[in-house]
Design a protein around this motif. Sequence first.
Motif, short mmCIF file in Angstrom:
data_model
loop_
_atom_site.label_atom_id
_atom_site.label_comp_id
_atom_site.label_asym_id
_atom_site.label_seq_id
_atom_site.Cartn_x
_atom_site.Cartn_y
_atom_site.Cartn_z
N LEU A 287 0.96 -1.31 -0.04
CA LEU A 287 0.09 -0.06 0.11
C LEU A 287 0.91 1.23 -0.02
CD1 LEU A 287 -3.07 0.23 0.06
CD2 LEU A 287 -2.79 0.69 2.67
N ILE A 288 1.90 1.30 0.92
CA ILE A 288 2.91 2.47 0.83
C ILE A 288 3.70 2.61 -0.57
CG2 ILE A 288 4.89 3.18 2.14
CD1 ILE A 288 2.57 3.61 3.62
N TYR A 289 3.83 1.32 -1.20
CA TYR A 289 4.81 1.31 -2.37
C TYR A 289 3.94 2.25 -3.54
CZ TYR A 289 7.28 -0.42 -6.38
OH TYR A 289 7.72 -0.52 -7.35
N THR A 290 2.64 2.17 -3.45
CA THR A 290 1.79 3.22 -4.42
C THR A 290 2.41 4.53 -4.57
OG1 THR A 290 -0.01 3.57 -2.81
CG2 THR A 290 -0.06 1.62 -3.87
N ILE A 291 2.75 4.98 -3.67
CA ILE A 291 3.43 6.49 -3.56
C ILE A 291 4.53 6.80 -4.33
CG2 ILE A 291 3.94 8.78 -2.17
CD1 ILE A 291 2.34 7.08 0.25
N ALA A 326 10.17 11.61 -4.07
CA ALA A 326 9.74 10.59 -3.65
C ALA A 326 10.82 10.19 -2.35
CB ALA A 326 10.48 9.37 -4.68
N LEU A 327 11.91 10.61 -2.07
CA LEU A 327 12.57 10.57 -0.94
C LEU A 327 12.08 11.27 0.33
CD1 LEU A 327 16.13 10.87 -2.33
CD2 LEU A 327 15.33 9.04 -0.98
N LEU A 367 12.43 0.09 7.15
CA LEU A 367 13.60 0.47 6.64
C LEU A 367 13.86 0.45 5.26
CD1 LEU A 367 15.55 -1.36 9.52
CD2 LEU A 367 15.02 0.82 9.42
N TYR A 368 13.34 -0.16 4.28
CA TYR A 368 13.54 -0.30 2.81
C TYR A 368 12.83 0.75 2.21
CZ TYR A 368 9.49 -3.38 1.58
OH TYR A 368 8.29 -3.78 1.02
N GLN A 369 12.14 1.52 2.71
CA GLN A 369 11.28 2.29 1.98
C GLN A 369 12.17 3.68 1.30
OE1 GLN A 369 7.96 4.04 4.30
NE2 GLN A 369 7.26 1.87 4.84
N LEU A 370 13.04 3.97 1.78
CA LEU A 370 13.94 5.00 1.13
C LEU A 370 14.83 4.43 0.11
CD1 LEU A 370 15.73 6.68 4.57
CD2 LEU A 370 14.12 7.73 2.92
N SER A 371 15.32 3.19 0.22
CA SER A 371 16.04 2.58 -0.81
C SER A 371 15.03 2.56 -2.10
CB SER A 371 16.55 1.37 -0.49
OG SER A 371 17.52 1.59 0.13
N LEU A 433 17.19 -4.10 -2.46
CA LEU A 433 16.65 -2.76 -2.91
C LEU A 433 17.63 -1.78 -2.74
CD1 LEU A 433 13.04 -3.21 -1.20
CD2 LEU A 433 13.57 -3.30 -3.62
N SER A 434 18.52 -1.85 -1.75
CA SER A 434 19.70 -0.77 -1.54
C SER A 434 20.54 -0.85 -2.67
CB SER A 434 20.40 -0.97 -0.16
OG SER A 434 19.42 -0.70 0.91
N LEU A 435 21.01 -2.23 -2.99
CA LEU A 435 22.20 -2.34 -3.93
C LEU A 435 21.30 -1.77 -5.31
CD1 LEU A 435 24.88 -3.40 -4.84
CD2 LEU A 435 23.61 -5.59 -5.07
#
Length: 457
Positions: A287-291, A326-327, A367-371, A433-435
């Motif tokens: 759900l958050i990823y939609t943004i 996005a950030l 934690l992975y939302q920034l990457s 995701l970070s890589l």
Amino acid sequence: MDQSGRCRIFIGESRALLRLALPVWVGQLAFSAAGVVDTLMSGRVGTVDLAGVGMGASTWAPVLFGMTGLLLGVSPMVAQLAGGGKKEVIADVVHHGLLLALMAGLSVALLLQCMGPVLRFMGTPDSVITVTLLYLRGLGLGVPAMAGYLVLKCFSEAMGDTRPQMLISLFGLGCNVCLNFLFIYGGAGIPAMGGAGCGWASGLTFWIMFIGMAVYLMRARAFRSLRWVRRPRFRRAPLEELVRLGGPISLTLFMEASIFGCIILFIGGLGSTVVAGHQVAMNFSGLIYTIPLSIATAITVRVGQATGRMSLHDAMNAAWTGMGLALVVAACTLTVTFLLRHMIVAVYVPDPAVRAMAADLLILGALYQLSDAVMTASLGALRGFRDTAVPMRLTFLAYWGIAMPLGYTLGMTDWLVPRMGAAGFWISLITGLSLAALMLLLRLLRVRKKHIHRFLQ
């Protein structure tokens, strides 16, 4: 350029991106909310139903993402044609996109009917398999319609009109809720299917959305002027170009989504509580990823239109501004997810054990939302430049070369640390995701340099 000039450009580009992104976000939110509704309603039926729907959704998700990616080639092609003033060719792209959608939709629908042996091989409990297969059977009937809807959606967005998909997605959400009640609990001659009824409700909703989008685009004056409703003239070259662009996008999205699908297949043997907790956390994270995904869609359109008129300056302004937006959003959603995780999971399911599992996983999900924001924005910009093959190879390395082996090692073995279960897979997602974010950002810089030479020639 002085600081005030950069500020004006950033604000102006931000407004343009948000005008495109906000309706896309609402539409994606409505589409994702349908998954939340499925999880909520199946969770109220029972833990086995929730696990079955979660297994079905995780099986369907990578296939959906792969099909979506294949059809996303329509978006940069239409955007560049619109930006370059070649609107007479757009109808041809749409027609070939619909042909590709029909072929892909029928193939995926058939694939979903053959998942039984895979689920049994992964050690999924029989009670969960029964719910999952019935869910996928109903869902498969609507897959060709969803494929056609995706093409028309890309067409509308690339022309700069993102409102139709928002309105149709909201209407589809309402239809999905009503149909869920009908298929889950039975009525009007339809037998009660329990949680599996969510799949049949979704399949029918896909047809409603496709018909709604087609009717709008046939009646709207701006789209009628493109004369896209006419007898198609199919040729090999446009279809090959769509596959050339969309194929790598398809594999990129499939690799990302299939990791999530494989995780739930691997942990399926750890019990219904683990699967259900993972599903709740994954559902909210989606759900958050939609943004960032909606911002990436806007970036693709803006970058595509700018490259169509041969303006690298405008294209990169759209890319960097979109990444900044996005950030900022990711920093906000990360904070909300971490602080309110217990309240979030309480909305989904009453079982205390499932709640505790989901709340712990949401810490890692935050934690992975920034990457994820950097990765998604970079992919959006690269698609606007019609650069899709190299990003596919980079994401393959990050997801399947590093993240998946690491996740299996941490989650299912004692080789490095005591077996961590679902948490080990989520830690590997952060790493992958970070890589991917770092490599795609470097690729964007390389593409920018390449286009400097191209536009100067």
